[in-house]
Design an enzyme around this catalytic site. Structure first.
Site, PDB file in Angstrom:
ATOM      1  N   PRO A   1       0.831  -1.214   0.000  1.00 38.42           N
ATOM      2  CA  PRO A   1       0.000   0.000   0.000  1.00 38.42           C
ATOM      3  C   PRO A   1       0.858   1.252   0.000  1.00 38.42           C
ATOM      4  CG  PRO A   1       0.081  -0.960   2.196  1.00 38.42           C
ATOM      5  CD  PRO A   1       0.792  -1.926   1.281  1.00 38.42           C
TER       6      PRO A   1
ATOM      7  N   TYR B   1      -3.679  13.277 -15.265  1.00 36.62           N
ATOM      8  CA  TYR B   1      -4.748  12.321 -15.602  1.00 36.62           C
ATOM      9  C   TYR B   1      -6.092  12.682 -14.972  1.00 36.62           C
ATOM     10  CZ  TYR B   1      -2.061  10.175 -11.721  1.00 36.62           C
ATOM     11  OH  TYR B   1      -1.303   9.951 -10.588  1.00 36.62           O
TER      12      TYR B   1
ATOM     13  N   CYS C   1       2.025  28.949 -15.915  1.00 32.42           N
ATOM     14  CA  CYS C   1       1.672  29.464 -17.247  1.00 32.42           C
ATOM     15  C   CYS C   1       1.290  28.331 -18.186  1.00 32.42           C
ATOM     16  CB  CYS C   1       2.832  30.273 -17.819  1.00 32.42           C
ATOM     17  SG  CYS C   1       3.081  31.821 -16.948  1.00 32.42           S
ATOM     18  N   GLU C   2       0.227  27.648 -17.854  1.00 27.81           N
ATOM     19  CA  GLU C   2      -0.363  26.576 -18.662  1.00 27.81           C
ATOM     20  C   GLU C   2      -1.869  26.647 -18.509  1.00 27.81           C
ATOM     21  OE1 GLU C   2       1.053  24.296 -20.616  1.00 27.81           O
ATOM     22  OE2 GLU C   2       3.140  24.818 -20.177  1.00 27.81           O
TER      23      GLU C   2
ATOM     24  N   TYR D   1       1.458  11.357  -4.152  1.00 28.84           N
ATOM     25  CA  TYR D   1       1.835  11.866  -5.473  1.00 28.84           C
ATOM     26  C   TYR D   1       1.656  13.374  -5.612  1.00 28.84           C
ATOM     27  CZ  TYR D   1       1.509   6.881  -6.093  1.00 28.84           C
ATOM     28  OH  TYR D   1       1.668   5.536  -5.912  1.00 28.84           O
TER      29      TYR D   1
END
Length: 439
Positions: A291, A334, A361-362, A390
């Site tokens: 895990p 994702y 800047c995206e 993550y």
């Protein structure tokens, strides 16, 4: 809104975690800020271990440190008597720096370098999970040179697909990971290992995916693996002493997610392994699981300061925060979904639906789409839940943004475990192309 662990609303109407007011944390450490509910991590770890112990099953619960790897987190895993799954020289070095018992370290990875394998062997890791023939050849050479024996598991792909996002599927036949059970690769790898006096094969490993909400995939994987183990027992006189069924146990990010308790995953895995061992008249192997997200995911919260906003009439209202894909790339990578509240006004009723934009800047730097919130201004603090896995581990310096600090919370105490990056930190590895021009 569903709170996790020790999170609650205190008498000031503020979000409190681990007995600490998150508003005070933001003032003390700045934002963005990762905070972790240590009591919840301990609770998750103990739930996995307790289920094996209650069933009387010999097992190892290995924390998959790719989810969140820092010296403090590895030390916490050691305190809870977990084993440790590492996938790189960097994660191994972190474990060594934390003083983690090397005999409980399992070294994974689909493209381990010779240097990484040497590092693992010289530090006496408990097991190397062999992923491919390239690695196996290197491992045999290194062990021969050093006149040493290394314990290994062979990672196999059992051809089982978990119901999850395509990019994080790892157990099906079309995968960059492991030896295929169906096409003879696993047979060839096993024979090579058994013929080498420096390789001690404990058994098999598989990992069928991530963020899994049911046990069917694990059960099918166990069936496929036992079928192969039975064949090897007859043909090669090989008795597996370890079966590692990986991780991927899901957590709740939003009300769209419906995970099952940790104990249920373990109970059903145990039942199937027992069933298969009995069916084939084989010894019960030691069961290992890995895990990662399910230990730390919902224990983590990210705190942001709200800044600018842009209202597009009849289309959308954007509210920007002082972080984004630099500290949480999962939504851009994702389409991960999250829930959030205003940490300083948790009980205020929603007045608008906004979309939370990052400062990178995206155009794809969006953390949450269509979030109901009270009217939010630049004095407000946004708490995004379930960012413990993550987030920090995939953080980056895009746009030269410093990575946030990390704070552990437990028993009304806050402990800084990763300091905030500074601008000086970001350029310390840079070398000048020319002498600095003097004005």
């Amino acid at each position: 809104m569903e709170f996790h662990g020790t999170a609650k609303v205190n008498r000031l109407g503020h979000l409190e975690i681990g007995g600490v007011d998150t508003i005070e944390l933001a003032e003390k450490y700045g934002t963005p800020l990762y905070v972790y509910d240590v009591a919840l991590i301990r609770e998750r770890a103990r739930a996995f271990k307790r289920t094996f112990e209650t069933a009387g099953i010999t097992a190892q619960v290995a924390y998959a440190s790719k989810a969140f790897s820092t010296v403090a987190m590895v030390q916490l895993a050691a305190e809870e008597n977990l084993s440790l799954d590492v996938v790189s020289g960097g994660e191994l070095y972190t474990a060594l720096a934390a003083g983690f018992p090397t005999g409980r370290i399992h070294f994974h990875g689909n493209n381990k370098s010779r240097e990484e394998l040497v590092m693992a062997i010289e530090n006496n890791v408990g097991c190397i999970v062999v992923d491919n023939f390239y690695e196996l050849d290197m491992l045999k050479d290194i062990c021969k040179e050093k006149n040493t024996v290394i314990k290994v598991l062979l990672r196999v792909t059992p051809g089982i697909e978990a119901h999850t996002h395509d990019y994080i599927l790892t157990g099906q036949e079309d995968s960059k990971f492991g030896f295929d059970l169906q096409n003879g690769q696993a047979d060839a790898a096993m024979k090579l290992c058994l013929d080498d006096k420096n390789i001690d094969v404990l058994g098999l490993h598989c990992h069928i995916g991530s963020q899994i909400f049911e046990t069917t995939g694990f059960i099918l994987a166990a069936q496929k693996i036992f079928e192969k183990l039975h064949q090897w027992k007859k043909d090669l006189s090989f008795d597996s002493t370890v079966l590692n069924l990986g991780g991927g146990f899901g957590i709740r990010y939003t009300d769209e997610d419906d995970p099952i308790p940790a104990a249920q995953y373990v109970e059903e895995i145990i039942a199937e392994v027992k069933k298969q061992a009995s069916h084939y008249s084989m010894n019960m192997p030691e069961i290992w699981i890995e895990p990662g997200r399910s230990l730390v995911g919902d224990a983590g919260t990210t705190l942001y300061r709200i800044g600018s906003r842009k209202d597009v009439p009849n289309i959308r209202q954007y509210v920007a925060v002082d972080g984004g894909m630099s500290d949480n790339i999962r939504p851009a990578l994702y389409q991960a979904k999250y829930e959030a509240v205003l940490a300083n006004r948790v009980m205020d009723k929603p007045e608008e639906t906004v979309s939370i934009a990052g400062k990178c800047c995206e155009s794809g730097d969006m953390l949450i789409w269509d979030l109901p919130l009270p009217k939010a201004g630049d004095q407000d603090l946004l708490a995004v839940f379930c960012t413990g896995a993550y987030g920090y581990s995939m953080a980056n310096n895009y746009n030269r943004l410093p990575r946030p600090a990390v704070v552990f919370l437990e028993d009304s105490k806050d402990t800084l475990v990763v300091r905030r990056e500074t601008f000086e930190d970001m350029v310390k590895l840079d070398l000048p192309f020319k002498e600095k021009v003097k004005n």
